[in-house]
Design a protein around this motif. Structure first.
Motif, PDB file in Angstrom:
ATOM      1  N   LEU A 213      42.444  16.246 -22.124  1.00 36.00           N
ATOM      2  CA  LEU A 213      43.058  15.717 -20.918  1.00 36.00           C
ATOM      3  C   LEU A 213      41.984  15.636 -19.857  1.00 36.00           C
ATOM      4  N   VAL A 214      41.905  14.513 -19.174  1.00 35.83           N
ATOM      5  CA  VAL A 214      40.938  14.320 -18.101  1.00 35.83           C
ATOM      6  C   VAL A 214      41.719  13.982 -16.837  1.00 35.83           C
ATOM      7  N   GLU A 215      41.530  14.752 -15.773  1.00 32.05           N
ATOM      8  CA  GLU A 215      42.133  14.411 -14.489  1.00 32.05           C
ATOM      9  C   GLU A 215      41.045  13.878 -13.571  1.00 32.05           C
ATOM     10  N   LEU A 216      41.329  12.749 -12.941  1.00 34.95           N
ATOM     11  CA  LEU A 216      40.378  12.136 -12.027  1.00 34.95           C
ATOM     12  C   LEU A 216      40.594  12.639 -10.607  1.00 34.95           C
ATOM     13  N   LYS A 217      39.605  12.427  -9.765  1.00 34.96           N
ATOM     14  CA  LYS A 217      39.716  12.818  -8.361  1.00 34.96           C
ATOM     15  C   LYS A 217      40.876  12.099  -7.676  1.00 34.96           C
ATOM     16  N   SER A 218      41.250  10.941  -8.184  1.00 35.83           N
ATOM     17  CA  SER A 218      42.369  10.166  -7.629  1.00 35.83           C
ATOM     18  C   SER A 218      43.723  10.769  -7.992  1.00 35.83           C
ATOM     19  N   GLY A 219      43.741  11.689  -8.981  1.00 33.14           N
ATOM     20  CA  GLY A 219      44.989  12.307  -9.423  1.00 33.14           C
ATOM     21  C   GLY A 219      45.529  11.726 -10.719  1.00 33.14           C
ATOM     22  N   ASP A 220      45.023  10.579 -11.155  1.00 38.66           N
ATOM     23  CA  ASP A 220      45.437   9.998 -12.433  1.00 38.66           C
ATOM     24  C   ASP A 220      44.971  10.892 -13.568  1.00 38.66           C
ATOM     25  N   THR A 221      45.747  10.937 -14.664  1.00 37.08           N
ATOM     26  CA  THR A 221      45.330  11.720 -15.828  1.00 37.08           C
ATOM     27  C   THR A 221      45.239  10.820 -17.048  1.00 37.08           C
ATOM     28  N   TYR A 222      44.319  11.158 -17.927  1.00 36.82           N
ATOM     29  CA  TYR A 222      44.099  10.436 -19.170  1.00 36.82           C
ATOM     30  C   TYR A 222      44.146  11.440 -20.313  1.00 36.82           C
ATOM     31  N   ASN A 223      45.074  11.238 -21.251  1.00 38.86           N
ATOM     32  CA  ASN A 223      45.184  12.064 -22.455  1.00 38.86           C
ATOM     33  C   ASN A 223      44.759  11.217 -23.638  1.00 38.86           C
ATOM     34  N   GLY A 224      43.754  11.682 -24.377  1.00 42.59           N
ATOM     35  CA  GLY A 224      43.296  10.926 -25.536  1.00 42.59           C
ATOM     36  C   GLY A 224      42.289  11.724 -26.338  1.00 42.59           C
ATOM     37  N   ARG A 225      41.681  11.055 -27.299  1.00 45.44           N
ATOM     38  CA  ARG A 225      40.652  11.684 -28.134  1.00 45.44           C
ATOM     39  C   ARG A 225      39.280  11.226 -27.674  1.00 45.44           C
ATOM     40  N   LEU A 226      38.385  12.184 -27.515  1.00 41.47           N
ATOM     41  CA  LEU A 226      37.028  11.877 -27.077  1.00 41.47           C
ATOM     42  C   LEU A 226      36.264  11.182 -28.199  1.00 41.47           C
ATOM     43  N   VAL A 227      35.721  10.012 -27.897  1.00 39.51           N
ATOM     44  CA  VAL A 227      34.886   9.285 -28.853  1.00 39.51           C
ATOM     45  C   VAL A 227      33.443   9.730 -28.663  1.00 39.51           C
ATOM     46  N   ASN A 228      32.950   9.674 -27.423  1.00 36.05           N
ATOM     47  CA  ASN A 228      31.596  10.151 -27.120  1.00 36.05           C
ATOM     48  C   ASN A 228      31.436  10.324 -25.612  1.00 36.05           C
ATOM     49  N   CYS A 229      30.333  10.941 -25.222  1.00 35.80           N
ATOM     50  CA  CYS A 229      30.006  11.103 -23.803  1.00 35.80           C
ATOM     51  C   CYS A 229      28.493  11.007 -23.665  1.00 35.80           C
ATOM     52  N   ASP A 230      28.043  10.765 -22.428  1.00 34.89           N
ATOM     53  CA  ASP A 230      26.603  10.675 -22.193  1.00 34.89           C
ATOM     54  C   ASP A 230      26.168  11.756 -21.208  1.00 34.89           C
ATOM     55  N   GLY A 231      24.929  11.710 -20.795  1.00 35.87           N
ATOM     56  CA  GLY A 231      24.354  12.728 -19.921  1.00 35.87           C
ATOM     57  C   GLY A 231      24.942  12.787 -18.521  1.00 35.87           C
ATOM     58  N   TRP A 232      25.676  11.750 -18.135  1.00 36.19           N
ATOM     59  CA  TRP A 232      26.314  11.737 -16.808  1.00 36.19           C
ATOM     60  C   TRP A 232      27.801  12.062 -16.905  1.00 36.19           C
ATOM     61  N   MET A 233      28.213  12.539 -18.073  1.00 38.07           N
ATOM     62  CA  MET A 233      29.610  12.885 -18.366  1.00 38.07           C
ATOM     63  C   MET A 233      30.527  11.667 -18.359  1.00 38.07           C
ATOM     64  N   ASN A 234      29.969  10.472 -18.530  1.00 40.49           N
ATOM     65  CA  ASN A 234      30.800   9.296 -18.764  1.00 40.49           C
ATOM     66  C   ASN A 234      31.391   9.455 -20.157  1.00 40.49           C
ATOM     67  N   MET A 235      32.674   9.149 -20.301  1.00 40.29           N
ATOM     68  CA  MET A 235      33.349   9.395 -21.570  1.00 40.29           C
ATOM     69  C   MET A 235      34.081   8.159 -22.070  1.00 40.29           C
ATOM     70  N   ASN A 236      34.075   7.985 -23.370  1.00 38.39           N
ATOM     71  CA  ASN A 236      34.910   6.992 -24.031  1.00 38.39           C
ATOM     72  C   ASN A 236      36.036   7.749 -24.726  1.00 38.39           C
ATOM     73  N   LEU A 237      37.275   7.328 -24.463  1.00 42.80           N
ATOM     74  CA  LEU A 237      38.447   7.940 -25.079  1.00 42.80           C
ATOM     75  C   LEU A 237      39.191   6.885 -25.881  1.00 42.80           C
ATOM     76  N   ARG A 238      39.887   7.314 -26.939  1.00 43.14           N
ATOM     77  CA  ARG A 238      40.716   6.385 -27.712  1.00 43.14           C
ATOM     78  C   ARG A 238      42.137   6.941 -27.814  1.00 43.14           C
ATOM     79  N   ASP A 239      43.087   6.069 -28.111  1.00 47.27           N
ATOM     80  CA  ASP A 239      44.510   6.428 -28.191  1.00 47.27           C
ATOM     81  C   ASP A 239      44.937   7.173 -26.932  1.00 47.27           C
ATOM     82  N   VAL A 240      44.809   6.506 -25.806  1.00 43.07           N
ATOM     83  CA  VAL A 240      44.951   7.122 -24.484  1.00 43.07           C
ATOM     84  C   VAL A 240      46.324   6.842 -23.877  1.00 43.07           C
ATOM     85  N   VAL A 241      46.874   7.865 -23.228  1.00 46.58           N
ATOM     86  CA  VAL A 241      48.043   7.703 -22.374  1.00 46.58           C
ATOM     87  C   VAL A 241      47.597   8.063 -20.967  1.00 46.58           C
TER      88      VAL A 241
END
Length: 80
Positions: free
Chosen positions: A16-44
């Motif tokens: 689960l990822v919560e953004l500073k805006s308050g939106d939440t993303y639930n999904g499976r982590l595909v990958n991330c980079d050195g800046w913590m940018n993330m790709n998620l799949r099957d997301v709600v």
């Protein structure tokens, strides 16, 4: 333990990822980079007020907009 090590070990795990805006993303982590940018799949995605939901096959989350991340306990055992 560094946060990036933990995120990299969590590849393929549900999260689960919560953004500073308050939106939440639930999904499976595909990958991330050195800046913590993330790709998620099957997301709600849930809006900040909890009234709206979206289902997405895949999404990209910019690391600078992340407030917090929740991972399953099993991920701790995978960290090198």
């Amino acid at each position: 333990m560094l946060p990036l090590s933990l995120l990299r070990a969590a590849s393929g795990s549900p999260m689960l990822v919560e953004l500073k805006s308050g939106d939440t993303y639930n999904g499976r982590l595909v990958n991330c980079d050195g800046w913590m940018n993330m790709n998620l799949r099957d997301v709600v995605c849930t809006s900040a007020d909890g009234d709206k939901f979206w289902r997405m096959r895949e999404c990209y989350v910019r690391g600078s907009s992340v407030k917090y991340v929740r991972l399953p306990d099993e991920v701790w055992d995978k960290v090198p």
